[in-house]
Design an enzyme around this catalytic site. Structure first.
Site, PDB file in Angstrom:
ATOM      1  CG  HIS A   1      39.588  42.425  39.657  1.00 31.28           C
ATOM      2  ND1 HIS A   1      39.229  41.245  39.039  1.00 31.28           N
ATOM      3  CD2 HIS A   1      40.631  42.116  40.477  1.00 31.28           C
ATOM      4  CE1 HIS A   1      40.031  40.273  39.459  1.00 31.28           C
ATOM      5  NE2 HIS A   1      40.887  40.767  40.335  1.00 31.28           N
TER       6      HIS A   1
ATOM      7  CD  GLU B   1      42.911  37.031  40.471  1.00 31.14           C
ATOM      8  OE1 GLU B   1      42.023  37.456  39.724  1.00 31.14           O
ATOM      9  OE2 GLU B   1      43.315  37.655  41.466  1.00 31.14           O
TER      10      GLU B   1
ATOM     11  CB  SER C   1      35.596  41.411  37.952  1.00 29.04           C
ATOM     12  OG  SER C   1      36.857  41.001  37.466  1.00 29.04           O
TER      13      SER C   1
ATOM     14  CG  HIS D   1      39.452  39.162  44.570  1.00 24.94           C
ATOM     15  ND1 HIS D   1      40.050  37.924  44.582  1.00 24.94           N
ATOM     16  CD2 HIS D   1      39.993  39.842  43.529  1.00 24.94           C
ATOM     17  CE1 HIS D   1      40.936  37.855  43.593  1.00 24.94           C
ATOM     18  NE2 HIS D   1      40.915  38.997  42.937  1.00 24.94           N
TER      19      HIS D   1
END
Ligand SMILES: [Fe+2]
Length: 299
Positions: A179, A225, A244, A184
């Protein structure tokens, strides 16, 4: 909270940065026994795997020993763990082609990950820093939302370095290195997305009340997010929680899409343990960038 899926049986979705992310560190125990710093729930896929737990502790120790500015030590991944990365990559590749926004796919190309090996934070940083100034720094345990978000103002993204257990390659009950890097790390290789992350950090630094911090956290959730936007008439993801996870990307089409209204997003509650039933959809990447930048700058 748990939901049922075909692949994993009972499944628990991960909570994330703005939800006081628990990585499972018990500070009392950390003091008593530095070799047993990571606590896993009994229903964690790696709970009975002593070797996995040993490695998790070792990786948490790397973060605990880390001092900002030091080179980040490599995490000791096993062949099995690199295979987990490969399995995830195989599922994500077609999902990204279909559901990721153009900005994300361009960044993914720049980072050029090997399909069969978990990249080390050190390697990701070399490329990301040159593009946006951001760097990923390892963190061992619980990070309060304020701490996590304020670090963004200094172009530091606090992240975990361990990977999920090999028995459940497409599922993790907590945010792992997949993730962090695929979500990110890649988006921080976009100058515009990195700027928005930095503005979130600066806005949080100007925020004193808990209520206002919660509002900003919700906006972070529904943009960085779980953000979506329209591109060529189709809904595409720019949110890291979506990008992700092949499962999250596939479920995106079932969500109720609301107009990109940030005051509304700041009031919208969410449940991090489920696929998101409500998403705020911008009309374009540029529209999202401009609106969010203005909102954060005026905060
Ligand atoms: Fe995240």
């Amino acid at each position: 909270m748990t939901t049922k899926t075909e692949s994993t049986g009972w499944r628990q979705l991960l909570s994330d940065h703005v939800d006081a992310r628990m990585v499972g560190i018990d500070t009392d125990e950390a003091v008593a026994d530095r070799n047993a710093i990571v606590q896993l729930d009994p229903d964690h896929p790696g709970f009975r795997d002593q070797e996995y737990r040993r490695r998790r502790n070792q990786i948490a120790q790397i973060a605990m020993n880390y001092h900002p500015g030091d080179p980040i030590p490599d995490a000791p991944y096993t062949t099995e763990e690199h295979q987990v990365w490969s399995a995830i990559w195989q599922a994500l590749k077609p999902a990204h082609r279909r559901h990721a926004c153009a900005e994300y796919n361009a960044c993914l190309k720049k980072l050029d990950f090997a399909p069969d090996r978990i990249p080390q934070l050190r390697e990701v940083n070399e490329k990301v820093r040159a593009i946006s100034g951001f760097r990923l720094e390892p963190v061992a345990g619980l990070v309060q939302p304020r701490v996590f978000l304020e670090n963004l103002a200094d172009e530091v993204f606090l992240c975990t370095q361990y990977i999920r257990h090999h028995s459940t390659p497409l599922y993790t009950p907590e945010p792992d290195v997949v993730h962090e890097i695929v979500g990110h790390g890649v988006t921080l290789a976009s100058e515009r997305l990195a700027e928005l992350n930095r503005l979130f950090g600066q806005a949080v630094k100007r925020t004193t009340s808990a209520e206002a911090l919660e509002k900003l956290s919700r906006v972070y959730w529904f943009t960085i997010e779980f953000g979506v936007l329209r591109e060529d008439g189709r809904v595409k993801a720019y949110g890291t929680g979506l990008l992700s996870s092949a499962g999250e990307l596939a479920e995106m089409r079932t969500a109720e899409l609301r107009p990109f209204n940030l005051p509304a997003a700041s009031r919208q509650d969410y449940d991090p343990t489920h696929f998101q039933p409500v998403l705020f959809c911008a009309d374009s990447f540029q529209g999202m960038y401009r609106t969010l930048r203005e909102y954060l700058s005026k905060w």
